[in-house]
Write a protein that holds these residues in place. Sequence first.
Motif, PDB file in Angstrom:
ATOM      1  N   ALA A   1     -40.156  -2.292  26.661  1.00  0.00           N
ATOM      2  CA  ALA A   1     -39.949  -1.058  25.902  1.00  0.00           C
ATOM      3  C   ALA A   1     -38.471  -0.845  25.596  1.00  0.00           C
ATOM      4  N   HIS A   2     -37.586  -1.516  26.358  1.00  0.00           N
ATOM      5  CA  HIS A   2     -36.137  -1.305  26.176  1.00  0.00           C
ATOM      6  C   HIS A   2     -35.452  -2.426  25.402  1.00  0.00           C
ATOM      7  N   GLY A   3     -36.110  -3.592  25.295  1.00  0.00           N
ATOM      8  CA  GLY A   3     -35.464  -4.705  24.586  1.00  0.00           C
ATOM      9  C   GLY A   3     -36.205  -5.999  24.838  1.00  0.00           C
ATOM     10  N   PRO A   4     -35.717  -7.105  24.247  1.00  0.00           N
ATOM     11  CA  PRO A   4     -36.415  -8.389  24.365  1.00  0.00           C
ATOM     12  C   PRO A   4     -36.467  -8.902  25.812  1.00  0.00           C
ATOM     13  N   VAL A   5     -37.588  -9.493  26.168  1.00  0.00           N
ATOM     14  CA  VAL A   5     -37.749 -10.080  27.500  1.00  0.00           C
ATOM     15  C   VAL A   5     -37.983 -11.580  27.342  1.00  0.00           C
ATOM     16  N   TRP A   6     -37.198 -12.346  28.074  1.00  0.00           N
ATOM     17  CA  TRP A   6     -37.237 -13.820  28.020  1.00  0.00           C
ATOM     18  C   TRP A   6     -37.950 -14.282  29.275  1.00  0.00           C
ATOM     19  N   SER A   7     -39.087 -14.989  29.118  1.00  0.00           N
ATOM     20  CA  SER A   7     -39.801 -15.476  30.295  1.00  0.00           C
ATOM     21  C   SER A   7     -39.944 -16.986  30.230  1.00  0.00           C
ATOM     22  N   THR A   8     -39.560 -17.635  31.306  1.00  0.00           N
ATOM     23  CA  THR A   8     -39.698 -19.093  31.349  1.00  0.00           C
ATOM     24  C   THR A   8     -40.911 -19.500  32.183  1.00  0.00           C
TER      25      THR A   8
ATOM     26  N   LEU B   1     -46.775 -16.338  32.075  1.00  0.00           N
ATOM     27  CA  LEU B   1     -46.324 -14.964  31.827  1.00  0.00           C
ATOM     28  C   LEU B   1     -45.571 -14.871  30.507  1.00  0.00           C
ATOM     29  N   PRO B   2     -46.279 -14.975  29.406  1.00  0.00           N
ATOM     30  CA  PRO B   2     -45.555 -14.887  28.128  1.00  0.00           C
ATOM     31  C   PRO B   2     -44.927 -13.507  27.951  1.00  0.00           C
ATOM     32  N   ALA B   3     -43.729 -13.477  27.381  1.00  0.00           N
ATOM     33  CA  ALA B   3     -43.054 -12.191  27.155  1.00  0.00           C
ATOM     34  C   ALA B   3     -42.746 -12.070  25.664  1.00  0.00           C
ATOM     35  N   THR B   4     -41.643 -11.401  25.313  1.00  0.00           N
ATOM     36  CA  THR B   4     -41.433 -11.111  23.897  1.00  0.00           C
ATOM     37  C   THR B   4     -40.454 -12.067  23.221  1.00  0.00           C
ATOM     38  N   ARG B   5     -39.730 -12.869  23.990  1.00  0.00           N
ATOM     39  CA  ARG B   5     -38.811 -13.839  23.378  1.00  0.00           C
ATOM     40  C   ARG B   5     -39.151 -15.213  23.946  1.00  0.00           C
ATOM     41  N   SER B   6     -39.584 -16.130  23.053  1.00  0.00           N
ATOM     42  CA  SER B   6     -39.954 -17.461  23.554  1.00  0.00           C
ATOM     43  C   SER B   6     -38.702 -18.208  23.978  1.00  0.00           C
ATOM     44  N   PRO B   7     -38.711 -18.781  25.172  1.00  0.00           N
ATOM     45  CA  PRO B   7     -37.517 -19.486  25.621  1.00  0.00           C
ATOM     46  C   PRO B   7     -37.286 -20.741  24.787  1.00  0.00           C
ATOM     47  N   ASP B   8     -36.109 -20.848  24.215  1.00  0.00           N
ATOM     48  CA  ASP B   8     -35.770 -21.955  23.336  1.00  0.00           C
ATOM     49  C   ASP B   8     -34.568 -22.683  23.925  1.00  0.00           C
ATOM     50  N   PRO B   9     -34.770 -23.942  24.340  1.00  0.00           N
ATOM     51  CA  PRO B   9     -33.654 -24.665  24.961  1.00  0.00           C
ATOM     52  C   PRO B   9     -32.476 -24.844  24.008  1.00  0.00           C
ATOM     53  N   ALA B  10     -32.701 -24.717  22.704  1.00  0.00           N
ATOM     54  CA  ALA B  10     -31.605 -24.903  21.752  1.00  0.00           C
ATOM     55  C   ALA B  10     -30.861 -23.599  21.464  1.00  0.00           C
ATOM     56  N   ALA B  11     -31.303 -22.481  22.067  1.00  0.00           N
ATOM     57  CA  ALA B  11     -30.656 -21.189  21.791  1.00  0.00           C
ATOM     58  C   ALA B  11     -29.211 -21.208  22.282  1.00  0.00           C
ATOM     59  N   ALA B  12     -28.287 -20.824  21.424  1.00  0.00           N
ATOM     60  CA  ALA B  12     -26.886 -20.726  21.849  1.00  0.00           C
ATOM     61  C   ALA B  12     -26.780 -19.586  22.858  1.00  0.00           C
ATOM     62  N   PRO B  13     -26.065 -19.800  23.975  1.00  0.00           N
ATOM     63  CA  PRO B  13     -26.046 -18.781  25.031  1.00  0.00           C
ATOM     64  C   PRO B  13     -25.687 -17.379  24.534  1.00  0.00           C
ATOM     65  N   HIS B  14     -24.695 -17.278  23.617  1.00  0.00           N
ATOM     66  CA  HIS B  14     -24.259 -15.929  23.227  1.00  0.00           C
ATOM     67  C   HIS B  14     -25.345 -15.157  22.477  1.00  0.00           C
TER      68      HIS B  14
ATOM     69  N   LEU C   1     -34.459 -21.868  34.020  1.00  0.00           N
ATOM     70  CA  LEU C   1     -34.083 -20.739  33.163  1.00  0.00           C
ATOM     71  C   LEU C   1     -34.147 -21.104  31.682  1.00  0.00           C
ATOM     72  N   VAL C   2     -34.348 -22.396  31.389  1.00  0.00           N
ATOM     73  CA  VAL C   2     -34.300 -22.991  30.049  1.00  0.00           C
ATOM     74  C   VAL C   2     -32.877 -22.940  29.483  1.00  0.00           C
ATOM     75  N   VAL C   3     -32.252 -21.773  29.468  1.00  0.00           N
ATOM     76  CA  VAL C   3     -30.818 -21.679  29.176  1.00  0.00           C
ATOM     77  C   VAL C   3     -30.198 -20.904  30.341  1.00  0.00           C
ATOM     78  N   ALA C   4     -29.230 -21.536  31.025  1.00  0.00           N
ATOM     79  CA  ALA C   4     -28.701 -20.949  32.263  1.00  0.00           C
ATOM     80  C   ALA C   4     -28.220 -19.512  32.071  1.00  0.00           C
ATOM     81  N   ALA C   5     -27.549 -19.260  30.940  1.00  0.00           N
ATOM     82  CA  ALA C   5     -26.936 -17.948  30.737  1.00  0.00           C
ATOM     83  C   ALA C   5     -27.962 -16.823  30.614  1.00  0.00           C
ATOM     84  N   SER C   6     -29.248 -17.167  30.385  1.00  0.00           N
ATOM     85  CA  SER C   6     -30.256 -16.110  30.214  1.00  0.00           C
ATOM     86  C   SER C   6     -30.332 -15.208  31.447  1.00  0.00           C
ATOM     87  N   ALA C   7     -30.158 -15.803  32.631  1.00  0.00           N
ATOM     88  CA  ALA C   7     -30.291 -15.023  33.861  1.00  0.00           C
ATOM     89  C   ALA C   7     -29.047 -14.199  34.159  1.00  0.00           C
TER      90      ALA C   7
END
Lengths: 492, 198
Positions: free
Chosen positions: B72-79, B83-96, B125-131
């Motif tokens: 309800a407050h923003g995107p949720v990334w689940s690896t 437990l699917p959430a609202t943002r699919s984890p993408d290993p190619a996502a730039a950390p920023h 974490l798929v992308v370390a910075a996500s956590a």
Amino acid sequence: MKRVRIDHAEARSRPIPGGDGREAQPRGPEIGKRGAVDHAEAGRRFLAAPEHAAFHDRRLWDIREKRDREMRGIDEWEALRTLASDIKAHVLDTLDTHLAAFERAATANGVQVHWARDAAEHNRIVGAILEAAGARSVVKSKSMLTEECGFRDAMDARGIAVIETDLGERIQQLDGEDPSHVVMPAVHKLRSDVAAVFARTLGTDPDNHDPAYLAEAQRQANRPLILEAQAGMTGANFLVAETGAVVVCTNEGNADLSARVPPVHIVSAGIEKIVPRTADLGVFVRLLSRSALGSPITQYTSHFRGPRPGGTMHVVLVDNGRTARLAEPGFREALKCIRCGACMNTCPVYRRSGGLSYGATYSGPIGLVLDPSLDRTRYATLPFASTLNGSCSAVCPVRIDLHGQIGRWRRVLAGEGRTSPGKRAAMKAAAALLARPAAYRRAVSAFGAALPHLPRFALYGPHNIWGRGRELPAPPRETFHAWYARTGGRLP
Amino acid sequence: MSAREAILAAIAAARPAEARPLPAVPAWTIPLERRVAAFTEALLRMGGRLLAPPASRSPLEAAQAWIAARAAHGPVWSTVPELPATRSPDPAAAPHTLADLEACVARAAFGVAETGSVAFREEDLVVAASATLAQHLLVLLDRSAIVGGLHDCYARPEFARAHYLVLHSGPSATADIEGVLIHGAQGVRSLSILLTDG
């Protein structure tokens, strides 16, 4: 941002009253007549700010007590200290082998390893990496080595902005002041001091001194800088020779952000940070945060063995006086130091004079040992900023004989004629008296008899530095020799 | 002479005739039957939270409810695949690009009872910075993956393989201003753990 009442990280375990916000923060030392830092002068100014001085003393002693609580919770604590000391002893004796092994492992992991003889070479290497990456800014986590190297000023000259990401270190950077403690850079500041710095630099409300408000403001201000930086830097708490791992301990998570958000990660590490095996981390990680802050572990204990996907990672191995210390048998063991700050928290002189008053990268007992080897003239008076009570040695997690080394420095400095003429004359007179037991006994008993009758101006005059800021103890009724002569040693 | 050669030569010159030996490190530990309780106690001390769903609710249902509340407050990334959430984890996502994450959900590689720590590698974490960039963190941890002490922890094979491994003990914290403890210094503001079985 949530404020809580439990005591992990570097939090205090009981409330300590601060000031009302009107007392000005005491600043660092002047350089005295002989080119040396005047620690005593800065210490007097620190004590002349009673709210700052009282808070500082109680805050650090609180952490010392938390450290003791952790120590009592671990039956094998003393065995761990011995192991840590022995592992480091082995490393110092075989450092070249382990550094070469670390380099091999790190290189195999895709890390570029660089070597720097001194601060200037370190700054040149890092500057060149940053320029090659086209970085105009670099976000970094706290590193005492980069403080040693004057890194921020050197990058300033190249037009590269260095942004400290640790809250305490950022406070100090924005205030144009050095860190005053190896793990709590702004421990000498009260919340009102921080509010004044942030009002000036981050545009916060100058009348809002709430730590949660101030910390949130720094988080919000730093986030965009972390996201847009083209490079990140960290120090290293440990370098593992067998795996090429760089281990960094933080409570804020800022090392992980600095290392894993920008594409370039540069590690600055002193060559003595080596441990041979991953298993050794069990010993050191158990000791580090417990000794430093009285918490079981830092919130983040991060192990970096390679660049992030699509990025590059560099490790700069820095000497900067370390091999010279390795060649001095009397001071070699100080290289075991893991920079926990326990010796500072327990030191009565440090707690009552503040870290800035040492005018050096390293303050407190470990500073007294490390600083003079970096600059004999500037730090000639520091080894005298100790009562040699040995509390530092008693808490050191790697069992460095700190007070022994401080005493040894005094001998070296006195031998080189670096003590003041007054101290030399006093020591000469004392030596003459102490060499003649009969004369010494006559002097002691005459002084003991006169002491209760001397007027205050005679006892607390400028000649008696021990009478400044403290009362002399009441003299005993008779000397031991007089008592023994009268009773033959028999207790009544 | 290169800096490398100069430094190594200076060390070799200061090398004693006989090096002091490298001692073996004993493995002080916490017995198996006390591990979950010790982990929980240490986690709470480090400022972490334990999600304790009622018996009528499965751990996955508890996690789904947590995700729904954060979403309800923003995107949720689940690896965590189940437990699917609202943002699919993408290993190619730039950390920023992960800076807007409200929450990150991941399964820990293992936990440490002595310190209440959970271990993540980049692959967890798929992308370390996500956590670190997310505001809140939900961690699934298998009870059987809790080791006793830090000595057991450092015997794990992950330390010789992973390019990134963090022992995360409670949320990001600071007390740099007058020792007042604040959660959410530069990293996550809260860390919640959900214990699972197999």
